[in-house]
Design a protein around this motif. Structure first.
Motif, PDB file in Angstrom:
ATOM      1  N   GLY A  26       0.818  -1.221   0.000  1.00  0.00           N
ATOM      2  CA  GLY A  26       0.000   0.000   0.000  1.00  0.00           C
ATOM      3  C   GLY A  26       0.842   1.257   0.000  1.00  0.00           C
ATOM      4  O   GLY A  26       0.575   2.207  -0.754  1.00  0.00           O
ATOM      5  N   VAL A  34      -2.954   1.211   4.648  1.00  0.00           N
ATOM      6  CA  VAL A  34      -4.296   0.635   4.762  1.00  0.00           C
ATOM      7  C   VAL A  34      -4.804   0.637   6.199  1.00  0.00           C
ATOM      8  O   VAL A  34      -6.019   0.578   6.429  1.00  0.00           O
ATOM      9  CB  VAL A  34      -4.335  -0.805   4.203  1.00  0.00           C
ATOM     10  CG1 VAL A  34      -4.058  -0.809   2.708  1.00  0.00           C
ATOM     11  CG2 VAL A  34      -3.350  -1.712   4.935  1.00  0.00           C
ATOM     12  N   HIS A  37      -7.322   3.374   7.018  1.00  0.00           N
ATOM     13  CA  HIS A  37      -8.579   3.386   6.270  1.00  0.00           C
ATOM     14  C   HIS A  37      -9.344   2.100   6.538  1.00  0.00           C
ATOM     15  O   HIS A  37      -8.797   1.128   7.060  1.00  0.00           O
ATOM     16  CB  HIS A  37      -8.304   3.526   4.770  1.00  0.00           C
ATOM     17  CG  HIS A  37      -7.485   4.719   4.398  1.00  0.00           C
ATOM     18  ND1 HIS A  37      -8.033   5.961   4.171  1.00  0.00           N
ATOM     19  CD2 HIS A  37      -6.133   4.856   4.242  1.00  0.00           C
ATOM     20  CE1 HIS A  37      -7.079   6.817   3.872  1.00  0.00           C
ATOM     21  NE2 HIS A  37      -5.904   6.174   3.910  1.00  0.00           N
ATOM     22  N   SER A  42      -4.284  -4.575   8.809  1.00  0.00           N
ATOM     23  CA  SER A  42      -3.321  -4.726   7.706  1.00  0.00           C
ATOM     24  C   SER A  42      -3.409  -6.135   7.139  1.00  0.00           C
ATOM     25  O   SER A  42      -2.431  -6.872   7.105  1.00  0.00           O
ATOM     26  CB  SER A  42      -1.898  -4.446   8.195  1.00  0.00           C
ATOM     27  OG  SER A  42      -1.551  -5.329   9.252  1.00  0.00           O
ATOM     28  N   ASN A  46      -9.053  -5.955   4.262  1.00  0.00           N
ATOM     29  CA  ASN A  46      -9.037  -4.494   4.278  1.00  0.00           C
ATOM     30  C   ASN A  46      -8.320  -3.938   3.049  1.00  0.00           C
ATOM     31  O   ASN A  46      -8.643  -2.848   2.571  1.00  0.00           O
ATOM     32  CB  ASN A  46      -8.369  -3.975   5.553  1.00  0.00           C
ATOM     33  CG  ASN A  46      -8.724  -2.526   5.823  1.00  0.00           C
ATOM     34  OD1 ASN A  46      -9.871  -2.108   5.653  1.00  0.00           O
ATOM     35  ND2 ASN A  46      -7.747  -1.735   6.246  1.00  0.00           N
ATOM     36  N   THR A  47      -7.367  -4.692   2.512  1.00  0.00           N
ATOM     37  CA  THR A  47      -6.699  -4.265   1.286  1.00  0.00           C
ATOM     38  C   THR A  47      -7.665  -4.279   0.121  1.00  0.00           C
ATOM     39  O   THR A  47      -7.676  -3.367  -0.714  1.00  0.00           O
ATOM     40  CB  THR A  47      -5.489  -5.167   0.977  1.00  0.00           C
ATOM     41  OG1 THR A  47      -4.607  -5.190   2.101  1.00  0.00           O
ATOM     42  CG2 THR A  47      -4.728  -4.660  -0.238  1.00  0.00           C
ATOM     43  N   VAL A  50      -9.848  -1.162   0.631  1.00  0.00           N
ATOM     44  CA  VAL A  50      -9.210   0.150   0.483  1.00  0.00           C
ATOM     45  C   VAL A  50      -8.566   0.337  -0.891  1.00  0.00           C
ATOM     46  O   VAL A  50      -8.714   1.398  -1.516  1.00  0.00           O
ATOM     47  CB  VAL A  50      -8.154   0.361   1.592  1.00  0.00           C
ATOM     48  CG1 VAL A  50      -7.416   1.687   1.390  1.00  0.00           C
ATOM     49  CG2 VAL A  50      -8.815   0.329   2.966  1.00  0.00           C
ATOM     50  N   LEU A  51      -7.860  -0.683  -1.384  1.00  0.00           N
ATOM     51  CA  LEU A  51      -7.073  -0.529  -2.607  1.00  0.00           C
ATOM     52  C   LEU A  51      -7.682  -1.207  -3.829  1.00  0.00           C
ATOM     53  O   LEU A  51      -7.306  -0.892  -4.954  1.00  0.00           O
ATOM     54  CB  LEU A  51      -5.656  -1.078  -2.380  1.00  0.00           C
ATOM     55  CG  LEU A  51      -4.846  -0.410  -1.263  1.00  0.00           C
ATOM     56  CD1 LEU A  51      -3.479  -1.069  -1.135  1.00  0.00           C
ATOM     57  CD2 LEU A  51      -4.701   1.085  -1.511  1.00  0.00           C
TER      58      LEU A  51
END
Length: 215
Positions: A26, A34, A37, A42, A46-47, A50-51
């Motif tokens: 990230g 990450v 957000h 991590s 969540n990735t 967020v991404l």
């Protein structure tokens, strides 16, 4: 000498588990931490949130691989004669668990990591690949029917020791694998405490299956 070798590989398992691919990818490629957000974790989920799905998929694969690698270090103990082959499963469980704890409490990122589900999956793939693949199928079924990633993760984690316990074909010679399975399920539940509270309150975010993100 054997004790030193066992300890060295234990440290290596923790350091491998501590690799924070979500945070590092990230920051390096997106300029985003990450942990600041989404859910603040991590991990792969969540990735994805967020991404997006591409970096999320990369992080998930890396987290699975590090769990598999940490667990597989036990094989070197047999190769080097540090342990007897019949004790391999015990050290696989120990090193795998250490790798999962490394993911949850990574030394590289001030002990603030993810929930360890993907890393746990890598551990199970190294020990019982067929049962682990069945757990993946269970996770996918729960995800597509409920659209809750957290619920799918917890049910899949419980499915591992239950399949070993109830299905004769998968019943291990050493019951320690079943015991560890239930312990690791408890760890997954503990790391999903907030998700459980949101599920009960009806406030848990649902996954957008088509886009690979959560709403």
């Amino acid at each position: 000498m054997d004790i030193i070798l066992i300890a060295v590989f234990a440290v290596a398992a923790y350091l491998i588990g501590s690799i924070c691919s979500a945070v590092w990818i990230g920051k390096a490629y997106y300029g985003v931490d990450v942990r600041q957000h989404g859910s603040g974790n991590s991990g792969a989920t969540n990735t994805f949130r967020v991404l997006g799905k591409k970096p999320g998929a990369v992080v998930m694969l890396l987290d699975i691989f590090k769990g598999w690698t940490a667990t597989s270090l036990a094989g070197f103990l047999v190769i080097f004669g540090a342990i007897a082959p019949e004790n391999l499963i015990v050290y696989q469980l120990i090193y795998g668990a250490i790798g999962v704890l490394g993911h949850i409490f990574p030394v590289y990122e001030k002990f603030k990591g993810g929930k360890g589900v993907a890393t746990l999956l890598g551990m199970m793939l190294a020990i019982e690949p067929v049962v682990a693949l069945m757990c993946i199928a269970i996770f996918v079924i729960v995800l597509f029917t409920s659209k809750y990633v957290s619920l799918g993760s917890m049910i899949a984690a419980l499915a591992f020791p239950m399949l070993l316990l109830l299905v004769p074909r998968f019943h291990p010679d050493n019951p320690i694998l079943i015991i560890f399975g239930f312990i690791l399920f408890a760890v997954v539940v503990l790391t999903h405490r907030k998700n459980i509270n949101r599920l009960i309150a009806g406030e848990e975010s649902k996954a957008n299956i088509k886009l690979g993100r959560k709403r």
